[in-house]
Write a protein that holds these residues in place. Structure first.
Motif, PDB file in Angstrom:
ATOM      1  N   LEU A 244       0.867  -1.324   0.084  1.00  0.00           N
ATOM      2  CA  LEU A 244       0.009  -0.006   0.048  1.00  0.00           C
ATOM      3  C   LEU A 244       0.701   1.278  -0.021  1.00  0.00           C
ATOM      4  O   LEU A 244       0.597   2.166  -0.713  1.00  0.00           O
ATOM      5  N   TRP A 245       1.914   1.250   0.538  1.00  0.00           N
ATOM      6  CA  TRP A 245       2.856   2.431   0.555  1.00  0.00           C
ATOM      7  C   TRP A 245       3.500   2.781  -0.812  1.00  0.00           C
ATOM      8  O   TRP A 245       3.700   3.923  -1.150  1.00  0.00           O
ATOM      9  N   GLN A 246       3.424   1.677  -1.532  1.00  0.00           N
ATOM     10  CA  GLN A 246       3.951   1.561  -2.854  1.00  0.00           C
ATOM     11  C   GLN A 246       2.874   2.401  -3.748  1.00  0.00           C
ATOM     12  O   GLN A 246       3.162   3.296  -4.640  1.00  0.00           O
ATOM     13  N   ILE A 247       1.753   1.819  -3.683  1.00  0.00           N
ATOM     14  CA  ILE A 247       0.440   2.137  -4.275  1.00  0.00           C
ATOM     15  C   ILE A 247       0.311   3.654  -3.948  1.00  0.00           C
ATOM     16  O   ILE A 247      -0.211   4.525  -5.098  1.00  0.00           O
ATOM     17  N   ARG A 248       0.631   4.125  -2.923  1.00  0.00           N
ATOM     18  CA  ARG A 248       0.460   5.635  -2.496  1.00  0.00           C
ATOM     19  C   ARG A 248       1.477   6.561  -3.234  1.00  0.00           C
ATOM     20  O   ARG A 248       1.332   7.640  -3.616  1.00  0.00           O
ATOM     21  N   ARG A 249       2.525   5.920  -3.956  1.00  0.00           N
ATOM     22  CA  ARG A 249       3.682   6.623  -4.546  1.00  0.00           C
ATOM     23  C   ARG A 249       3.783   5.759  -6.131  1.00  0.00           C
ATOM     24  O   ARG A 249       4.921   5.423  -6.448  1.00  0.00           O
ATOM     25  N   PRO A 250       2.843   6.051  -6.725  1.00  0.00           N
ATOM     26  CA  PRO A 250       2.935   4.879  -8.004  1.00  0.00           C
ATOM     27  C   PRO A 250       4.127   5.383  -9.026  1.00  0.00           C
ATOM     28  O   PRO A 250       4.566   4.573  -9.609  1.00  0.00           O
ATOM     29  N   TYR A 251       4.431   6.794  -8.946  1.00  0.00           N
ATOM     30  CA  TYR A 251       5.211   7.200 -10.088  1.00  0.00           C
ATOM     31  C   TYR A 251       6.674   6.728  -9.834  1.00  0.00           C
ATOM     32  O   TYR A 251       7.335   6.923 -10.649  1.00  0.00           O
ATOM     33  N   GLN A 252       6.946   6.170  -8.416  1.00  0.00           N
ATOM     34  CA  GLN A 252       8.277   5.869  -8.102  1.00  0.00           C
ATOM     35  C   GLN A 252       8.729   4.363  -8.450  1.00  0.00           C
ATOM     36  O   GLN A 252       9.673   3.841  -8.267  1.00  0.00           O
TER      37      GLN A 252
END
Length: 465
Positions: A244-252
């Protein structure tokens, strides 16, 4: 924020006050009071009948409630082609859904008709939102590219029209799924609009007409730039759900949204292909990361890609994302007779033809008429009109191919070699083949090292084709 569970549930009524401020994104969906006033003015307008619906109102379901999704929903609700009503919403994150619902309700009143039992959370929320629609409705797919094909396939299975935002796929395997889904949509006479809005810019369409007429001669060179101060990410702290942390920061992350290069440059890559009326046969490029920057993301900080078309023409696409450097956001083209600017800052319709190859203000030969409608609005009006009048409207193949051209360029830089169109088109590579199986309890598709940093491409070693 409540963590979404594996099972979808309706959202409870919002606890925040109605006056709470909303975060804004690239597509500002309530930028002026004039737009809000236009919504009210539509209340008494007589509007045409909708094909295959019980009345003339087209129902909408918003899947992905960030700024981009909220903007798309507002454009749909703002259209003067006929009445529209938002009836369902879905997202992974309750705070985003609540904020979007509040802002859309404030702007559009009862036309944002989404009670708590039609607001859904979770990885399968999209299914429940789509299932709440009636035939002839439109699904707004505004999540990240990783989920685009999965959501599109289900909407088509259920017989729904679709508007899907860019980016469309993170990898060639996603492109293959989109192309197959687009064919299924055509077989069912379903209308699909795709969020490459510059194709609906009247100013750019006027310049394309001049190019096709030969007014600029043969186009041998295109130059496109997107350079700004950057998108650095701090290390993963290890205390949160990493997925979920990654999905909050998808462009990375490449698996989630395709990474910053394609997120930003897909429009310019699409413009290059539109100008040439062709897809590139190969791509070559270089890029890198700036030393000394504490960036835990997977992104490179610069990309320089040389696309080659079948006639030998070149398109140079340059992205750089670093502070304290020259910035640019534009597309130019050079023909054997004259040069032109095709696009300007933040996709502005800065369109003009010059007398020769000198791109200076005192060398203008032609400008188009001023646009009377935003391309964001125009793309929605085109889709809704096609639905109401049962016209063919399926932008999937064009959007998927433009996305594939961007993937070619990214792969050429990351892998350190020339990538051909046929190679990319025939590839089955996927950053994460099990994306359809993700739940809130799944491990993240890419894992941080002990310092909280993620793997970055190393040319000659990295593979993504």
């Amino acid at each position: 924020m409540k963590t979404p569970t594996q099972h979808t549930r309706p959202l409870s009524p919002p606890a925040q006050p109605a006056s709470a401020a909303a975060p804004m994104a690239r597509r500002e969906f309530l930028s002026t009071t004039t737009r809000a006033a236009a919504v009210s003015a539509l209340a008494g307008v007589a509007l045409p009948h909708v094909h295959a619906a019980e009345d003339s109102t087209i129902h909408l379901a918003l899947i992905g409630c960030g700024g981009r999704g909220s903007g798309a929903a507002a454009d749909a609700l703002r259209s003067t082609t006929g009445p529209t009503r938002l009836v369902a919403m879905a997202d992974l994150f309750e705070d985003r859904l609540t904020t979007a619902h509040r802002n859309l309700t404030q702007a559009f009143g009862e036309r944002a008709d989404v009670p708590p039992d039609r607001r859904f959370l979770g990885f399968d929320a999209y299914r429940h939102a789509i299932d709440s629609l009636r035939p002839g409705s439109v699904v707004l797919q505004c999540t990240h590219a990783a989920f685009r094909a999965q959501h599109l396939e289900y909407a088509i299975q259920k017989g729904m029209h679709v508007f899907m935002e860019k980016t469309f796929a993170a990898d060639p395997a996603g492109i293959r799924r989109l192309l197959k889904a687009g064919e299924a949509a055509a077989a069912k006479n379903l209308k699909i609009g795709c969020g490459l809005m510059c194709r609906h810019s009247s100013a750019r369409q006027a310049l394309i007409q001049k190019i096709r007429q030969g007014d600029l001669g043969e186009i041998h060179l295109i130059r496109a730039y997107r350079m700004d101060s950057g998108y650095l990410m701090g290390p993963f702290n290890g205390r949160e759900n990493e997925l979920l942390w990654q999905i909050r920061r998808p462009y990375q992350f490449y698996w989630a949204s395709s990474g910053i290069f394609i997120e930003l440059m897909i429009h310019q890559v699409d413009e290059c292909c539109w100008i040439k009326d062709a897809w590139p046969v190969s791509a070559h490029g270089v890029g890198g990361r700036a030393p000394g920057l504490a960036d835990a993301s997977q992104n490179l900080h610069s990309y320089a890609i040389e696309y080659t078309f079948a006639d030998g023409a070149k398109a140079f696409v340059t992205g750089r994302y670093l502070p304290k450097c020259h910035s640019d956001f534009s597309t130019f083209l050079h023909g054997t007779k004259a040069a032109a600017q095709f696009s300007g800052d933040i996709h502005a319709p800065t369109v003009r033809v010059y007398k020769d190859q000198r791109i200076t203000g005192d060398n203008l030969a032609w400008r188009p008429d001023k646009e009377t409608k935003s391309p964001y609005q125009a793309e929605w009006d085109a889709l809704l009109t096609a639905i109401r009048e049962d016209r063919p409207h399926n932008e999937v193949q064009r959007a998927a191919y433009s996305n594939l051209a961007a993937i070619m360029g990214r792969a050429a830089v990351h892998m350190g070699r020339i990538i051909t169109w046929d190679e990319a088109l025939n590839s089955h590579f996927s950053f994460y083949p099990d994306v359809d199986k993700l739940t809130a309890d799944s491990p993240a598709p890419v894992r941080a090292n002990p310092q909280g940093f993620y793997p970055v491409p190393v040319p000659g070693v990295w593979t993504e084709i």
